[in-house]
Design a protein around this motif. Structure first.
Motif, PDB file in Angstrom:
ATOM      1  N   THR A 107       0.857  -1.175   0.000  1.00  0.00           N
ATOM      2  CA  THR A 107       0.000   0.000   0.000  1.00  0.00           C
ATOM      3  C   THR A 107       0.894   1.226   0.000  1.00  0.00           C
ATOM      4  O   THR A 107       1.768   1.358   0.863  1.00  0.00           O
ATOM      5  N   LEU A 108       0.716   2.098  -0.979  1.00  0.00           N
ATOM      6  CA  LEU A 108       1.536   3.304  -1.114  1.00  0.00           C
ATOM      7  C   LEU A 108       0.655   4.523  -0.852  1.00  0.00           C
ATOM      8  O   LEU A 108      -0.328   4.752  -1.565  1.00  0.00           O
ATOM      9  N   ASP A 109       1.017   5.295   0.155  1.00  0.00           N
ATOM     10  CA  ASP A 109       0.232   6.449   0.570  1.00  0.00           C
ATOM     11  C   ASP A 109       1.096   7.701   0.495  1.00  0.00           C
ATOM     12  O   ASP A 109       2.281   7.648   0.137  1.00  0.00           O
ATOM     13  N   GLY A 110       0.513   8.847   0.860  1.00  0.00           N
ATOM     14  CA  GLY A 110       1.242  10.097   0.883  1.00  0.00           C
ATOM     15  C   GLY A 110       0.648  11.039   1.906  1.00  0.00           C
ATOM     16  O   GLY A 110      -0.210  10.657   2.707  1.00  0.00           O
ATOM     17  N   SER A 111       1.100  12.276   1.875  1.00  0.00           N
ATOM     18  CA  SER A 111       0.601  13.290   2.797  1.00  0.00           C
ATOM     19  C   SER A 111      -0.845  13.655   2.459  1.00  0.00           C
ATOM     20  O   SER A 111      -1.409  13.215   1.451  1.00  0.00           O
ATOM     21  N   GLU A 112      -1.449  14.477   3.306  1.00  0.00           N
ATOM     22  CA  GLU A 112      -2.819  14.924   3.049  1.00  0.00           C
ATOM     23  C   GLU A 112      -2.910  15.628   1.698  1.00  0.00           C
ATOM     24  O   GLU A 112      -3.861  15.419   0.934  1.00  0.00           O
ATOM     25  N   ARG A 113      -1.933  16.489   1.396  1.00  0.00           N
ATOM     26  CA  ARG A 113      -1.930  17.172   0.096  1.00  0.00           C
ATOM     27  C   ARG A 113      -1.727  16.172  -1.040  1.00  0.00           C
ATOM     28  O   ARG A 113      -2.356  16.287  -2.098  1.00  0.00           O
ATOM     29  N   MET A 114      -0.873  15.156  -0.843  1.00  0.00           N
ATOM     30  CA  MET A 114      -0.641  14.168  -1.894  1.00  0.00           C
ATOM     31  C   MET A 114      -1.926  13.423  -2.239  1.00  0.00           C
ATOM     32  O   MET A 114      -2.150  13.045  -3.394  1.00  0.00           O
ATOM     33  N   LEU A 118      -0.929  -2.240 -18.940  1.00  0.00           N
ATOM     34  CA  LEU A 118       0.256  -3.082 -19.099  1.00  0.00           C
ATOM     35  C   LEU A 118       0.146  -4.379 -18.304  1.00  0.00           C
ATOM     36  O   LEU A 118       1.044  -5.225 -18.360  1.00  0.00           O
ATOM     37  N   GLY A 119      -0.939  -4.519 -17.533  1.00  0.00           N
ATOM     38  CA  GLY A 119      -1.152  -5.742 -16.763  1.00  0.00           C
ATOM     39  C   GLY A 119      -1.006  -5.594 -15.272  1.00  0.00           C
ATOM     40  O   GLY A 119      -1.110  -6.574 -14.533  1.00  0.00           O
ATOM     41  N   ALA A 120      -0.767  -4.376 -14.794  1.00  0.00           N
ATOM     42  CA  ALA A 120      -0.603  -4.169 -13.349  1.00  0.00           C
ATOM     43  C   ALA A 120      -1.944  -4.265 -12.635  1.00  0.00           C
ATOM     44  O   ALA A 120      -3.000  -3.961 -13.204  1.00  0.00           O
ATOM     45  N   GLU A 121      -1.906  -4.668 -11.356  1.00  0.00           N
ATOM     46  CA  GLU A 121      -3.098  -4.746 -10.518  1.00  0.00           C
ATOM     47  C   GLU A 121      -3.000  -3.656  -9.446  1.00  0.00           C
ATOM     48  O   GLU A 121      -2.236  -3.785  -8.491  1.00  0.00           O
ATOM     49  N   ILE A 122      -3.752  -2.582  -9.621  1.00  0.00           N
ATOM     50  CA  ILE A 122      -3.697  -1.439  -8.707  1.00  0.00           C
ATOM     51  C   ILE A 122      -5.126  -1.033  -8.357  1.00  0.00           C
ATOM     52  O   ILE A 122      -5.972  -0.886  -9.243  1.00  0.00           O
ATOM     53  N   GLU A 123      -5.370  -0.842  -7.066  1.00  0.00           N
ATOM     54  CA  GLU A 123      -6.696  -0.440  -6.608  1.00  0.00           C
ATOM     55  C   GLU A 123      -6.600   0.853  -5.811  1.00  0.00           C
ATOM     56  O   GLU A 123      -5.542   1.204  -5.277  1.00  0.00           O
ATOM     57  N   TYR A 124      -7.734   1.566  -5.729  1.00  0.00           N
ATOM     58  CA  TYR A 124      -7.850   2.772  -4.916  1.00  0.00           C
ATOM     59  C   TYR A 124      -8.642   2.437  -3.639  1.00  0.00           C
ATOM     60  O   TYR A 124      -9.868   2.314  -3.698  1.00  0.00           O
ATOM     61  N   TYR A 144      -6.904   8.907  -6.864  1.00  0.00           N
ATOM     62  CA  TYR A 144      -5.971   9.586  -5.967  1.00  0.00           C
ATOM     63  C   TYR A 144      -5.363   8.587  -4.979  1.00  0.00           C
ATOM     64  O   TYR A 144      -5.977   7.571  -4.658  1.00  0.00           O
ATOM     65  N   PRO A 145      -4.145   8.887  -4.492  1.00  0.00           N
ATOM     66  CA  PRO A 145      -3.580   8.030  -3.444  1.00  0.00           C
ATOM     67  C   PRO A 145      -4.482   8.021  -2.220  1.00  0.00           C
ATOM     68  O   PRO A 145      -5.259   8.972  -2.018  1.00  0.00           O
ATOM     69  N   PRO A 146      -4.377   6.948  -1.387  1.00  0.00           N
ATOM     70  CA  PRO A 146      -3.415   5.844  -1.446  1.00  0.00           C
ATOM     71  C   PRO A 146      -3.735   4.830  -2.544  1.00  0.00           C
ATOM     72  O   PRO A 146      -4.840   4.812  -3.085  1.00  0.00           O
ATOM     73  N   LEU A 147      -2.734   3.978  -2.821  1.00  0.00           N
ATOM     74  CA  LEU A 147      -2.856   2.938  -3.833  1.00  0.00           C
ATOM     75  C   LEU A 147      -2.533   1.583  -3.215  1.00  0.00           C
ATOM     76  O   LEU A 147      -1.606   1.458  -2.424  1.00  0.00           O
ATOM     77  N   LYS A 148      -3.297   0.584  -3.598  1.00  0.00           N
ATOM     78  CA  LYS A 148      -2.984  -0.797  -3.232  1.00  0.00           C
ATOM     79  C   LYS A 148      -2.434  -1.473  -4.478  1.00  0.00           C
ATOM     80  O   LYS A 148      -3.141  -1.626  -5.480  1.00  0.00           O
ATOM     81  N   ILE A 149      -1.163  -1.837  -4.419  1.00  0.00           N
ATOM     82  CA  ILE A 149      -0.447  -2.315  -5.602  1.00  0.00           C
ATOM     83  C   ILE A 149      -0.051  -3.773  -5.431  1.00  0.00           C
ATOM     84  O   ILE A 149       0.586  -4.142  -4.432  1.00  0.00           O
ATOM     85  N   LYS A 150      -0.456  -4.605  -6.388  1.00  0.00           N
ATOM     86  CA  LYS A 150       0.015  -5.990  -6.440  1.00  0.00           C
ATOM     87  C   LYS A 150       0.931  -6.099  -7.650  1.00  0.00           C
ATOM     88  O   LYS A 150       0.482  -6.126  -8.799  1.00  0.00           O
ATOM     89  N   GLY A 151       2.250  -6.098  -7.378  1.00  0.00           N
ATOM     90  CA  GLY A 151       3.231  -6.046  -8.451  1.00  0.00           C
ATOM     91  C   GLY A 151       3.452  -7.384  -9.118  1.00  0.00           C
ATOM     92  O   GLY A 151       3.248  -8.446  -8.516  1.00  0.00           O
ATOM     93  N   ARG A 152       3.878  -7.328 -10.363  1.00  0.00           N
ATOM     94  CA  ARG A 152       4.130  -8.547 -11.135  1.00  0.00           C
ATOM     95  C   ARG A 152       4.989  -8.197 -12.344  1.00  0.00           C
ATOM     96  O   ARG A 152       5.210  -7.020 -12.631  1.00  0.00           O
ATOM     97  N   ASN A 153       5.456  -9.214 -13.052  1.00  0.00           N
ATOM     98  CA  ASN A 153       6.164  -8.973 -14.304  1.00  0.00           C
ATOM     99  C   ASN A 153       5.165  -8.467 -15.342  1.00  0.00           C
ATOM    100  O   ASN A 153       4.133  -9.114 -15.580  1.00  0.00           O
ATOM    101  N   LEU A 154       5.448  -7.344 -15.933  1.00  0.00           N
ATOM    102  CA  LEU A 154       4.538  -6.736 -16.894  1.00  0.00           C
ATOM    103  C   LEU A 154       5.030  -6.985 -18.321  1.00  0.00           C
ATOM    104  O   LEU A 154       6.231  -6.998 -18.581  1.00  0.00           O
ATOM    105  N   LYS A 155       4.090  -7.154 -19.241  1.00  0.00           N
ATOM    106  CA  LYS A 155       4.459  -7.504 -20.613  1.00  0.00           C
ATOM    107  C   LYS A 155       4.919  -6.299 -21.432  1.00  0.00           C
ATOM    108  O   LYS A 155       5.795  -6.400 -22.269  1.00  0.00           O
ATOM    109  N   GLY A 156       4.293  -5.159 -21.236  1.00  0.00           N
ATOM    110  CA  GLY A 156       4.630  -4.003 -22.055  1.00  0.00           C
ATOM    111  C   GLY A 156       3.778  -3.949 -23.302  1.00  0.00           C
ATOM    112  O   GLY A 156       2.693  -4.524 -23.363  1.00  0.00           O
ATOM    113  N   GLY A 157       4.280  -3.247 -24.317  1.00  0.00           N
ATOM    114  CA  GLY A 157       3.527  -3.103 -25.548  1.00  0.00           C
ATOM    115  C   GLY A 157       3.202  -1.654 -25.861  1.00  0.00           C
ATOM    116  O   GLY A 157       3.962  -0.750 -25.508  1.00  0.00           O
TER     117      GLY A 157
END
Length: 409
Positions: A91-98, A113-119, A125-138
């Motif tokens: 989980t990636l968060d920031g300040s109140e202004r962020m 690109l295949g990423a799994e990110i939720e609000y 807006y942040p915070p973000l819940k990120i489930k990282g993985r190998n991404l394919k690109g394109g």
């Protein structure tokens, strides 16, 4: 420190200042090093709060599930892309202004690109819940109208993607020089990067030919405050070592933008000499779309000189550390400058009168440093002066080196 009183007894600036390393270069090289070259030596790194936050995030992410980027916009955007391409959950968060600063275009691109990110909280807006993985690109189509940092973040993870990355956008992105800066930093790391019109192409490259070391150039944004001071000083002779004559930092254009105020720079040896010169004609308009971080250096200086002109291309200032257009308008009004503003412009009317005023900084480092130049005309007070640590911790000490009297109130 709640407040500083700033004055200059002579109005004449003489001295040598060693500026901090470029925050923009530092943060790019730190991320590239973490991704591709963990043992690469970096010298001249910025000592800014933003860079320290990114270093902390890079040091902590393998051992912590909850991470906080504070008020560091660059760290938030770059690290979002970084985590999306790593195996793990955070989980990636920031300040109140962020939490009020949009990140949706970057998240949308990463999802494509295949990423799994939720609000977890507010959509877009942040915070973000990120489930990282190998991404394919394109191939990606991305909205670049809010921040070039979205593109830069994606560019830096591109070599690790299975298919590399091809990005396209409509219209002109804001702060385009920062995209060129990212490309240049990547090329210095040995990567192939192609910027062609409204697209970027980066093939997959898992083993670039790395340099032996990387030296970070001093920060041109920081240099802009001393050019503004030279413009308002009675006389000036300032030497700033370490700068490259052909810099890739977009803010290196600042001397050209300050020339109508009677100041110029000359390259001598390994650095620049800032001095007085005959002023060039004042244009009717200055477009800062490519260099919005110069706004708080340029606008107070032009106002203090009594100039009448419009600054445009300022739309991103509304979503920075504070609403910078509103902050500039509020503080300039204290000096009698009744400027007109809109969503993307500020028009100076020419009514500035030097006087003792207390400058509110709105939690924004550039407000403090940009308005400090006015102390050359009349003593002023700067509220919450510690905000300068975000990008230039030694700023007040460097003011003393050039003869300013800095007193706590």
């Amino acid at each position: 420190m709640a407040k500083l009183r700033l004055s200059h007894p002579t109005g004449k600036l003489r001295g040598r200042i060693q500026l901090p390393g470029s925050k923009s270069e530092s943060n790019r090289f730190l991320l590239l090093k973490a991704l591709y070259a963990p043992n690469l030596p970096l010298s001249g790194l910025s000592d800014s709060g933003d860079t320290e936050i990114l270093q902390r995030l890079l040091n902590d992410y393998q051992n912590q599930l909850e991470l906080n980027a504070g008020d560091a916009g660059t760290a938030m955007r770059f690290f979002t892309a970084f985590l999306a391409a790593q195996e793990g959950e955070w989980t990636l968060d920031g300040s109140e202004r962020m939490r009020e600063r949009p990140i949706a275009p970057l998240v949308k691109a990463l999802r494509e690109l295949g990423a799994e990110i939720e609000y977890p909280d507010q959509e877009g807006y942040p915070p973000l819940k990120i489930k990282g993985r190998n991404l394919k690109g394109g191939l990606l189509h991305i909205d670049a109208s809010l921040s070039s940092q979205y593109l830069s973040a994606l560019m830096m993870i591109a070599p690790s993607l299975e298919q590399g990355l091809e990005m396209r956008w409509d219209g002109q992105p804001v702060s385009m020089p920062y995209i060129y800066l990212t490309a240049n930093c990547m090329r210095r790391m040995g990567f192939k990067v192609f910027v062609l019109g409204n697209e970027v192409r980066i093939p997959p490259q898992f083993k670039p030919e790395l340099p032996k070391q990387i030296a970070v150039e001093p920060d041109w944004s920081a240099a802009s405050y001393w050019l503004a001071m030279a413009a308002l000083a009675q006389d000036a002779e300032i030497y700033l070592p370490g700068f490259r004559q052909y810099s890739m930092q977009g803010d290196s254009i600042v001397a050209q933008l300050m020339a109508p105020l009677g100041v110029e720079q000359t390259f001598i040896g390994s650095g620049i000499r800032i001095h007085k010169a005959a002023p060039l004609p004042v244009p009717a308009q200055l477009n800062l779309l490519d260099t919005p971080d110069l706004s708080q250096s340029l606008i107070p200086a032009y106002a203090a000189k009594g100039k009448q002109l419009q600054f445009c291309g300022l739309q991103t200032l509304r979503i920075k550390e504070t609403d910078r257009i509103a902050a500039l308008q509020n503080e300039l009004q204290k000096f009698g400058e009744a400027c007109a503003v809109g969503n993307d412009f500020l028009h100076l009317k020419g009514g500035f009168r030097a006087s003792f005023q207390s400058i509110a900084t709105y939690g924004d480092h550039r407000m403090a440093m940009g308005f400090a130049a006015l102390a050359l005309l009349h003593p002023i007070a700067i509220e919450n002066p510690e905000v300068v640590t975000k990008s230039y911790p030694a700023f007040w000490e460097h003011c003393k080196v050039l003869g300013f009297v800095v007193e706590e109130l």
